[in-house]
Design a protein around this motif. Structure first.
Motif, PDB file in Angstrom:
ATOM      1  N   UNK A 124       0.827  -1.239   0.182  1.00 26.35           N
ATOM      2  CA  UNK A 124       0.030  -0.113  -0.061  1.00 26.35           C
ATOM      3  C   UNK A 124       0.899   1.289   0.092  1.00 26.35           C
ATOM      4  N   UNK A 125       2.204   1.051   0.004  1.00 21.78           N
ATOM      5  CA  UNK A 125       2.920   2.286  -0.254  1.00 21.78           C
ATOM      6  C   UNK A 125       3.725   2.405  -1.475  1.00 21.78           C
ATOM      7  N   UNK A 126       3.636   1.214  -2.353  1.00 19.20           N
ATOM      8  CA  UNK A 126       4.417   1.105  -3.460  1.00 19.20           C
ATOM      9  C   UNK A 126       3.921   2.266  -4.318  1.00 19.20           C
ATOM     10  N   UNK A 127       5.011   2.986  -5.086  1.00 21.15           N
ATOM     11  CA  UNK A 127       4.547   3.899  -5.999  1.00 21.15           C
ATOM     12  C   UNK A 127       3.865   3.467  -7.290  1.00 21.15           C
ATOM     13  N   UNK A 128       3.098   4.118  -7.870  1.00 21.48           N
ATOM     14  CA  UNK A 128       2.588   3.629  -9.332  1.00 21.48           C
ATOM     15  C   UNK A 128       3.491   3.634 -10.274  1.00 21.48           C
ATOM     16  N   UNK A 129       4.708   4.351  -9.916  1.00 24.01           N
ATOM     17  CA  UNK A 129       5.858   4.040 -10.884  1.00 24.01           C
ATOM     18  C   UNK A 129       6.908   3.020 -10.692  1.00 24.01           C
ATOM     19  N   UNK A 130       6.483   2.208  -9.823  1.00 22.54           N
ATOM     20  CA  UNK A 130       7.087   1.075  -9.269  1.00 22.54           C
ATOM     21  C   UNK A 130       6.402  -0.207  -9.036  1.00 22.54           C
ATOM     22  N   UNK A 131       5.597  -0.423 -10.059  1.00 22.79           N
ATOM     23  CA  UNK A 131       4.653  -1.650 -10.048  1.00 22.79           C
ATOM     24  C   UNK A 131       5.724  -2.759 -10.420  1.00 22.79           C
ATOM     25  N   UNK A 132       6.688  -2.740 -11.094  1.00 25.76           N
ATOM     26  CA  UNK A 132       7.390  -3.984 -11.611  1.00 25.76           C
ATOM     27  C   UNK A 132       8.520  -4.363 -10.865  1.00 25.76           C
ATOM     28  N   UNK A 133       8.360  -4.002  -9.520  1.00 25.93           N
ATOM     29  CA  UNK A 133       9.353  -4.192  -8.607  1.00 25.93           C
ATOM     30  C   UNK A 133      10.828  -4.093  -9.048  1.00 25.93           C
ATOM     31  N   UNK A 134      10.998  -2.857  -9.291  1.00 28.48           N
ATOM     32  CA  UNK A 134      12.382  -2.112  -9.607  1.00 28.48           C
ATOM     33  C   UNK A 134      13.283  -2.025  -8.498  1.00 28.48           C
ATOM     34  N   UNK A 135      14.126  -2.777  -8.418  1.00 29.27           N
ATOM     35  CA  UNK A 135      15.042  -2.664  -7.075  1.00 29.27           C
ATOM     36  C   UNK A 135      15.544  -1.296  -6.852  1.00 29.27           C
ATOM     37  N   UNK A 136      15.766  -0.672  -7.956  1.00 30.86           N
ATOM     38  CA  UNK A 136      16.447   0.903  -7.663  1.00 30.86           C
ATOM     39  C   UNK A 136      15.464   1.718  -6.945  1.00 30.86           C
ATOM     40  N   UNK A 137      14.094   1.579  -7.080  1.00 28.20           N
ATOM     41  CA  UNK A 137      13.093   2.408  -6.593  1.00 28.20           C
ATOM     42  C   UNK A 137      12.371   1.800  -5.407  1.00 28.20           C
ATOM     43  N   UNK A 138      12.922   0.788  -4.896  1.00 27.03           N
ATOM     44  CA  UNK A 138      12.508  -0.059  -3.695  1.00 27.03           C
ATOM     45  C   UNK A 138      12.693   0.797  -2.341  1.00 27.03           C
ATOM     46  N   UNK A 139      11.662   0.934  -1.542  1.00 22.82           N
ATOM     47  CA  UNK A 139      11.436   1.931  -0.492  1.00 22.82           C
ATOM     48  C   UNK A 139      11.298   3.444  -0.873  1.00 22.82           C
ATOM     49  N   UNK A 140      11.013   3.738  -1.830  1.00 20.51           N
ATOM     50  CA  UNK A 140      11.219   5.259  -2.547  1.00 20.51           C
ATOM     51  C   UNK A 140       9.702   5.855  -1.916  1.00 20.51           C
ATOM     52  N   UNK A 141       8.605   4.799  -1.911  1.00 20.25           N
ATOM     53  CA  UNK A 141       7.510   5.312  -1.356  1.00 20.25           C
ATOM     54  C   UNK A 141       7.463   5.671   0.181  1.00 20.25           C
ATOM     55  N   UNK A 142       8.106   4.810   0.994  1.00 21.96           N
ATOM     56  CA  UNK A 142       8.238   4.855   2.224  1.00 21.96           C
ATOM     57  C   UNK A 142       8.977   6.159   2.712  1.00 21.96           C
ATOM     58  N   UNK A 143      10.341   6.352   1.932  1.00 17.40           N
ATOM     59  CA  UNK A 143      11.117   7.852   1.932  1.00 17.40           C
ATOM     60  C   UNK A 143      10.334   8.926   1.788  1.00 17.40           C
ATOM     61  N   UNK A 144       9.373   8.732   0.517  1.00 15.27           N
ATOM     62  CA  UNK A 144       8.649  10.076   0.282  1.00 15.27           C
ATOM     63  C   UNK A 144       7.671  10.544   1.569  1.00 15.27           C
ATOM     64  N   UNK A 145       7.002   9.344   2.098  1.00 15.13           N
ATOM     65  CA  UNK A 145       6.049   9.724   3.031  1.00 15.13           C
ATOM     66  C   UNK A 145       6.976  10.309   4.306  1.00 15.13           C
ATOM     67  N   UNK A 146       7.997   9.597   4.729  1.00 19.35           N
ATOM     68  CA  UNK A 146       8.881  10.187   5.942  1.00 19.35           C
ATOM     69  C   UNK A 146       9.498  11.504   5.677  1.00 19.35           C
TER      70      UNK A 146
END
Length: 301
Positions: free
Chosen positions: A118-140
């Motif tokens: 539920x935090x995964x960004x719409x731009x990272x629906x393909x499990x791109x490792x380079x974008x992992x955790x970015x949704x959490x960091x954006x919220x933090x």
């Protein structure tokens, strides 16, 4: 040592840099299809010469937060929207915890902060490792003071803290963290289940608010970060795609907040045994942002 950060190469991770005379190189691998199963990853890669495998840290926060639970109790049950949110928060149980001896967790496994569904960004629906955790960091690191943004930030903090505590409990020696934000996050990321109207909007902290590259349907200039309510989700997504890319700034407010979070974390008992490896894309802006992060965390690289 227990430094706030340790350099990590894009996409995989590298060891904290020791003194020049003691520099060694270690390499690890991340298997996206096995990112939640450290046992299988290790079995597949242990004979290929890698020093460690990467596993996503689980979300240990209870499935239902108090807001969802309260709303369900008041309404006499979950609404379809709440049921969808609950489903998005569910993660499969980790069976690898009991399948691997503790010696493997403490020597051959490196954790990675990954976005819960539920935090995964719409731009990272393909499990791109380079974008992992970015949704959490954006919220933090979101700088908005709106109620929804503050609630999202509080939830993200609990999830992030829980992941780090789980890594410490499992004696995982290091955790790979998302890169330093290069633009200020002024709205929290939308989830993959949301429409385009809820996507994160990133702007440079030193910029004046500017307008969309396309005229607003209501006849007035739409500010960046404002969504025209008359647009459909598809049109809003197209409008967002046509916007000029925000100017990257290593000294933005979200980067400062990220440094504060990691500096505080590095002084906690969690980092007695767990190193923090920050993923650094190999471009000048990202390298500059990482150097600023080290300085803010009082680390001498």
């Amino acid at each position: 040592g227990n430094s706030a950060t340790a350099a990590a190469a894009a996409g995989g991770g590298a060891a904290a840099l020791p003194p020049p005379e003691k520099i060694t190189f270690i390499s690890g691998v991340s298997l996206p299809e096995q990112i939640h199963d450290a046992a299988t990853s290790l079995q597949l890669c242990r004979h290929d010469g890698f020093d460690y495998v990467v596993t996503a840290l689980p979300n240990t926060v209870p499935l239902l937060n108090k807001n969802i639970a309260s709303a369900a109790a008041i309404n006499g049950g979950s609404t379809p929207g709440q049921q969808q949110q609950q489903q998005q928060q569910r993660q499969p149980p980790r069976t690898d915890v009991t399948r691997l001896d503790s010696k493997w967790w403490s020597t051959s496994i490196v954790g990675m902060v990954a976005d819960p569904p539920h935090f995964r960004k719409a731009t990272n629906l393909n499990n791109n490792a380079l974008s992992e955790g970015q949704g959490l960091v954006d919220a933090l690191t979101c700088t908005s003071s709106s109620t929804s943004a503050m609630n999202k930030k509080e939830e993200a903090h609990k999830i992030f803290r829980g992941m780090m505590e789980w890594a410490s409990h499992m004696n995982i020696p290091a955790v790979i963290l998302p890169p330093v934000p290069l633009v200020e996050v002024v709205r929290c990321s939308g989830t993959s289940g949301d429409g385009a109207n809820n996507r994160a909007v990133d702007i440079n902290s030193s910029e004046e608010e500017d307008i969309f590259s396309m005229p607003a349907n209501n006849g007035g200039a739409m500010k960046r970060g404002r969504v025209d309510p008359t647009l459909s989700a598809a049109d809003a997504a197209a409008a967002a795609a046509r916007r000029p890319a925000p100017t990257r700034d290593a000294n933005n407010a979200s980067a400062k907040e990220y440094a504060r979070i990691l500096s505080t974390l590095s002084m906690s008992p969690i980092c007695t045994q767990v190193q923090l490896w920050v993923r650094v894309p190999l471009d000048p802006a990202s390298l500059q942002a990482f150097q600023l992060l080290l300085s803010r965390c009082d680390h001498n690289p």
